[in-house]
Design a protein around this motif. Structure first.
Motif, PDB file in Angstrom:
ATOM      1  N   VAL A  23      59.291 102.792  81.883  1.00  0.00           N
ATOM      2  CA  VAL A  23      58.270 102.689  82.053  1.00  0.00           C
ATOM      3  C   VAL A  23      57.739 102.956  82.959  1.00  0.00           C
ATOM      4  CG1 VAL A  23      56.171 101.805  82.047  1.00  0.00           C
ATOM      5  CG2 VAL A  23      57.341 101.092  80.111  1.00  0.00           C
ATOM      6  N   ALA A  24      56.723 104.530  83.478  1.00  0.00           N
ATOM      7  CA  ALA A  24      57.036 105.134  85.014  1.00  0.00           C
ATOM      8  C   ALA A  24      56.089 104.150  85.185  1.00  0.00           C
ATOM      9  CB  ALA A  24      56.225 105.957  84.872  1.00  0.00           C
ATOM     10  N   ALA A  25      56.414 103.974  86.572  1.00  0.00           N
ATOM     11  CA  ALA A  25      55.600 103.399  88.088  1.00  0.00           C
ATOM     12  C   ALA A  25      53.754 103.263  87.517  1.00  0.00           C
ATOM     13  CB  ALA A  25      55.180 103.668  89.105  1.00  0.00           C
ATOM     14  N   GLY A  26      53.322 102.257  87.745  1.00  0.00           N
ATOM     15  CA  GLY A  26      51.977 101.995  87.608  1.00  0.00           C
ATOM     16  C   GLY A  26      51.480 102.234  85.912  1.00  0.00           C
ATOM     17  N   GLU A  27      51.702 102.214  84.957  1.00  0.00           N
ATOM     18  CA  GLU A  27      51.702 102.209  83.330  1.00  0.00           C
ATOM     19  C   GLU A  27      52.231 100.803  82.839  1.00  0.00           C
ATOM     20  OE1 GLU A  27      50.670 105.700  82.465  1.00  0.00           O
ATOM     21  OE2 GLU A  27      50.363 105.240  84.341  1.00  0.00           O
ATOM     22  N   PRO A  28      50.848 101.240  81.526  1.00  0.00           N
ATOM     23  CA  PRO A  28      50.938 100.381  80.790  1.00  0.00           C
ATOM     24  C   PRO A  28      52.743 100.709  79.561  1.00  0.00           C
ATOM     25  CG  PRO A  28      49.540 101.549  79.530  1.00  0.00           C
ATOM     26  CD  PRO A  28      49.913 102.064  81.540  1.00  0.00           C
ATOM     27  N   MET A 126      40.494 101.271  92.702  1.00  0.00           N
ATOM     28  CA  MET A 126      42.359 101.429  92.539  1.00  0.00           C
ATOM     29  C   MET A 126      43.440 101.094  90.909  1.00  0.00           C
ATOM     30  SD  MET A 126      43.754 100.352  96.399  1.00  0.00           S
ATOM     31  CE  MET A 126      45.002 101.731  96.826  1.00  0.00           C
ATOM     32  N   HIS A 127      43.978 101.825  90.484  1.00  0.00           N
ATOM     33  CA  HIS A 127      44.149 101.383  88.702  1.00  0.00           C
ATOM     34  C   HIS A 127      44.900  99.491  89.292  1.00  0.00           C
ATOM     35  CE1 HIS A 127      46.754 103.028  86.100  1.00  0.00           C
ATOM     36  NE2 HIS A 127      46.842 102.045  85.968  1.00  0.00           N
ATOM     37  N   SER A 128      44.327  98.898  88.358  1.00  0.00           N
ATOM     38  CA  SER A 128      44.998  97.468  88.778  1.00  0.00           C
ATOM     39  C   SER A 128      45.649  97.199  86.732  1.00  0.00           C
ATOM     40  CB  SER A 128      43.517  96.918  88.289  1.00  0.00           C
ATOM     41  OG  SER A 128      43.077  97.066  87.526  1.00  0.00           O
ATOM     42  N   CYS A 129      46.247  96.123  87.245  1.00  0.00           N
ATOM     43  CA  CYS A 129      47.283  95.695  86.170  1.00  0.00           C
ATOM     44  C   CYS A 129      46.031  95.471  84.882  1.00  0.00           C
ATOM     45  CB  CYS A 129      48.198  94.255  86.614  1.00  0.00           C
ATOM     46  SG  CYS A 129      49.379  95.169  87.042  1.00  0.00           S
ATOM     47  N   ARG A 130      44.807  94.740  85.816  1.00  0.00           N
ATOM     48  CA  ARG A 130      43.975  94.512  84.065  1.00  0.00           C
ATOM     49  C   ARG A 130      43.552  95.915  83.733  1.00  0.00           C
ATOM     50  NH1 ARG A 130      41.152  90.202  82.530  1.00  0.00           N
ATOM     51  NH2 ARG A 130      39.425  90.877  82.051  1.00  0.00           N
ATOM     52  N   ASN A 194      53.017  97.540  84.858  1.00  0.00           N
ATOM     53  CA  ASN A 194      54.278  98.269  85.142  1.00  0.00           C
ATOM     54  C   ASN A 194      53.421  98.079  86.659  1.00  0.00           C
ATOM     55  OD1 ASN A 194      56.170  98.395  86.799  1.00  0.00           O
ATOM     56  ND2 ASN A 194      56.695 100.358  85.817  1.00  0.00           N
ATOM     57  N   CYS A 195      52.777  96.951  87.282  1.00  0.00           N
ATOM     58  CA  CYS A 195      52.565  96.675  88.372  1.00  0.00           C
ATOM     59  C   CYS A 195      51.353  98.324  89.521  1.00  0.00           C
ATOM     60  CB  CYS A 195      51.751  95.429  89.074  1.00  0.00           C
ATOM     61  SG  CYS A 195      50.713  95.601  90.561  1.00  0.00           S
ATOM     62  N   PRO A 196      50.474  98.588  89.185  1.00  0.00           N
ATOM     63  CA  PRO A 196      50.318  99.769  90.021  1.00  0.00           C
ATOM     64  C   PRO A 196      50.123  99.233  91.573  1.00  0.00           C
ATOM     65  CG  PRO A 196      48.070  99.149  88.791  1.00  0.00           C
ATOM     66  CD  PRO A 196      49.743  98.668  88.214  1.00  0.00           C
ATOM     67  N   GLN A 197      49.775  98.003  92.210  1.00  0.00           N
ATOM     68  CA  GLN A 197      48.887  97.668  93.061  1.00  0.00           C
ATOM     69  C   GLN A 197      49.749  98.321  94.145  1.00  0.00           C
ATOM     70  OE1 GLN A 197      46.897  95.425  95.357  1.00  0.00           O
ATOM     71  NE2 GLN A 197      46.877  94.313  93.784  1.00  0.00           N
ATOM     72  N   LEU A 198      49.220  98.565  95.459  1.00  0.00           N
ATOM     73  CA  LEU A 198      49.556  99.469  96.299  1.00  0.00           C
ATOM     74  C   LEU A 198      49.368  98.232  97.608  1.00  0.00           C
ATOM     75  CD1 LEU A 198      48.346 103.081  96.099  1.00  0.00           C
ATOM     76  CD2 LEU A 198      50.791 101.983  95.980  1.00  0.00           C
ATOM     77  N   ASN A 199      48.267  96.676  97.948  1.00  0.00           N
ATOM     78  CA  ASN A 199      47.725  96.606  98.777  1.00  0.00           C
ATOM     79  C   ASN A 199      48.569  95.675  99.443  1.00  0.00           C
ATOM     80  OD1 ASN A 199      45.276  98.261  99.368  1.00  0.00           O
ATOM     81  ND2 ASN A 199      45.169  97.370  97.323  1.00  0.00           N
ATOM     82  N   PRO A 201      53.003  93.179  99.086  1.00  0.00           N
ATOM     83  CA  PRO A 201      53.958  93.300  99.602  1.00  0.00           C
ATOM     84  C   PRO A 201      54.953  92.724  97.760  1.00  0.00           C
ATOM     85  CG  PRO A 201      53.948  91.469 100.373  1.00  0.00           C
ATOM     86  CD  PRO A 201      51.768  92.052  99.911  1.00  0.00           C
ATOM     87  N   CYS A 202      54.033  93.378  96.783  1.00  0.00           N
ATOM     88  CA  CYS A 202      54.934  92.496  95.238  1.00  0.00           C
ATOM     89  C   CYS A 202      55.415  94.095  94.730  1.00  0.00           C
ATOM     90  CB  CYS A 202      54.220  92.153  94.535  1.00  0.00           C
ATOM     91  SG  CYS A 202      52.494  93.124  93.885  1.00  0.00           S
ATOM     92  N   ASN A 203      54.999  95.249  95.295  1.00  0.00           N
ATOM     93  CA  ASN A 203      55.458  96.199  95.278  1.00  0.00           C
ATOM     94  C   ASN A 203      56.268  97.114  96.354  1.00  0.00           C
ATOM     95  OD1 ASN A 203      54.870  96.005  92.156  1.00  0.00           O
ATOM     96  ND2 ASN A 203      52.874  96.752  92.727  1.00  0.00           N
ATOM     97  N   ALA A 204      56.404  96.288  97.426  1.00  0.00           N
ATOM     98  CA  ALA A 204      57.350  96.828  98.703  1.00  0.00           C
ATOM     99  C   ALA A 204      56.063  97.914  99.033  1.00  0.00           C
ATOM    100  CB  ALA A 204      58.515  97.102  97.984  1.00  0.00           C
ATOM    101  N   TYR A 205      55.152  98.158  98.345  1.00  0.00           N
ATOM    102  CA  TYR A 205      53.621  98.746  98.590  1.00  0.00           C
ATOM    103  C   TYR A 205      53.968 100.038  98.319  1.00  0.00           C
ATOM    104  CZ  TYR A 205      52.532  95.341 101.956  1.00  0.00           C
ATOM    105  OH  TYR A 205      52.139  94.192 103.027  1.00  0.00           O
ATOM    106  N   ASN A 206      54.691  99.989  96.608  1.00  0.00           N
ATOM    107  CA  ASN A 206      55.088 101.137  96.741  1.00  0.00           C
ATOM    108  C   ASN A 206      55.756 101.173  94.931  1.00  0.00           C
ATOM    109  OD1 ASN A 206      56.686 104.008  95.795  1.00  0.00           O
ATOM    110  ND2 ASN A 206      58.120 103.387  96.639  1.00  0.00           N
ATOM    111  N   PRO A 207      54.788 100.875  93.926  1.00  0.00           N
ATOM    112  CA  PRO A 207      55.105 100.886  92.915  1.00  0.00           C
ATOM    113  C   PRO A 207      56.121 102.212  92.148  1.00  0.00           C
ATOM    114  CG  PRO A 207      52.562 101.380  93.120  1.00  0.00           C
ATOM    115  CD  PRO A 207      53.762 101.514  94.655  1.00  0.00           C
ATOM    116  N   THR A 208      56.885 101.453  91.669  1.00  0.00           N
ATOM    117  CA  THR A 208      58.162 102.176  91.068  1.00  0.00           C
ATOM    118  C   THR A 208      58.653 102.139  89.136  1.00  0.00           C
ATOM    119  OG1 THR A 208      59.599 100.633  92.026  1.00  0.00           O
ATOM    120  CG2 THR A 208      59.716 102.367  93.541  1.00  0.00           C
ATOM    121  N   PRO A 209      59.322 103.077  88.352  1.00  0.00           N
ATOM    122  CA  PRO A 209      59.705 102.961  86.919  1.00  0.00           C
ATOM    123  C   PRO A 209      60.093 101.153  87.160  1.00  0.00           C
ATOM    124  CG  PRO A 209      61.160 104.730  87.985  1.00  0.00           C
ATOM    125  CD  PRO A 209      60.034 104.016  88.946  1.00  0.00           C
ATOM    126  N   ILE A 210      59.911 101.615  85.576  1.00  0.00           N
ATOM    127  CA  ILE A 210      61.178 100.357  85.041  1.00  0.00           C
ATOM    128  C   ILE A 210      61.587 100.681  83.784  1.00  0.00           C
ATOM    129  CG2 ILE A 210      59.955  98.162  85.625  1.00  0.00           C
ATOM    130  CD1 ILE A 210      58.313  97.358  83.575  1.00  0.00           C
TER     131      ILE A 210
END
Ligand SMILES: [Zn+2]
Length: 217
Positions: A23-28, A126-130, A194-199, A201-210
């Motif tokens: 699953v790409a960074a930031g995607e559902p 900004m793109h969000s989990c919701r 796959n959380c797109p949060q950039l603001n 540290p939950c994604n280390a400010y850099n969303p990545t794939p899973i």
């Protein structure tokens, strides 16, 4: 502070998985996990929050309940041995392996609304989990919608509770290649953002794939 942490590796062979995808960074993602199947979620590059909801496939009004899970296991964090409970207290899934050690179920999912309150109006677009959950719900084919988005799990996310009971979003305790594995105790629909949060540290400010893998029983 509670620091339950139970590391356990899996014996399952990725070459024998029935499903294996990234699953790409930031995607559902939305999928159906049958009773007895095992789902593995791999944090490929580390410090990636994976927001997750589960619904009973036989009646989607029955869904993962953070409060029932916490109350019954008597612990705020999820790790090996945690049984995820439904809104009527039934066993939905069991965490059977975990190389990260601790997962959050208190911090909730990010949204345009929470982003603007926490980080300012300029983050509204900004793109969000919701948004991801709404997309995955629409794609599920089970009639899920906005009102079905309740308290979720944040795999790999580090939300320690202070002695004063405060929630804090901290730098992750996960790392590249760490995974968590869950065995379904009933047929479930799984929604992932796959959380797109950039603001924060939950994604280390850099969303990545899973990577997701599913094994048949
Ligand atoms: Zn998020």
């Amino acid at each position: 502070m509670t620091t339950a942490q139970t590391l356990k590796e899996s014996q399952l062979d990725p070459d024998r998985a029935a499903l294996d995808l990234v699953v790409a960074a930031g995607e559902p993602w939305v999928g159906y996990i049958s009773e007895g199947q095992v789902l593995r979620i791999v944090d490929l590059e580390g410090n990636q929050a994976v927001d997750t909801l589960f619904f009973s496939a036989s009646d989607v009004r029955e869904r993962y309940s953070a409060s029932d899970t916490i109350r019954i296991q008597g612990n705020l964090y999820l790790t090996t041995g945690s049984m995820l409970r439904s809104s009527v207290g039934e066993a939905m899934l069991t965490i059977v392996a975990d190389t990260c050690g601790r997962h959050d179920t208190l911090g909730g999912a990010c949204s345009a609304e929470s982003n603007t309150v926490r980080y300012g109006e300029h983050t509204r677009h900004m793109h969000s989990c919701r948004d991801n959950f709404l997309l995955a719900a629409a794609k599920s084919g089970f009639g899920l919608e906005k009102r079905d988005l309740t308290s979720n799990i944040n795999f790999f996310m580090n939300v320690p509770v202070t002695e004063q009971g405060k929630l804090t979003f901290e730098d992750g305790i996960s790392a590249g290649g760490k995974y968590v594995e869950l065995r379904a105790e009933m047929d479930v629909i799984c929604l992932i953002s796959n959380c797109p949060q950039l603001n924060n540290p939950c994604n280390a400010y850099n969303p990545t794939p899973i990577r997701l893998l599913v094994w048949d029983p």
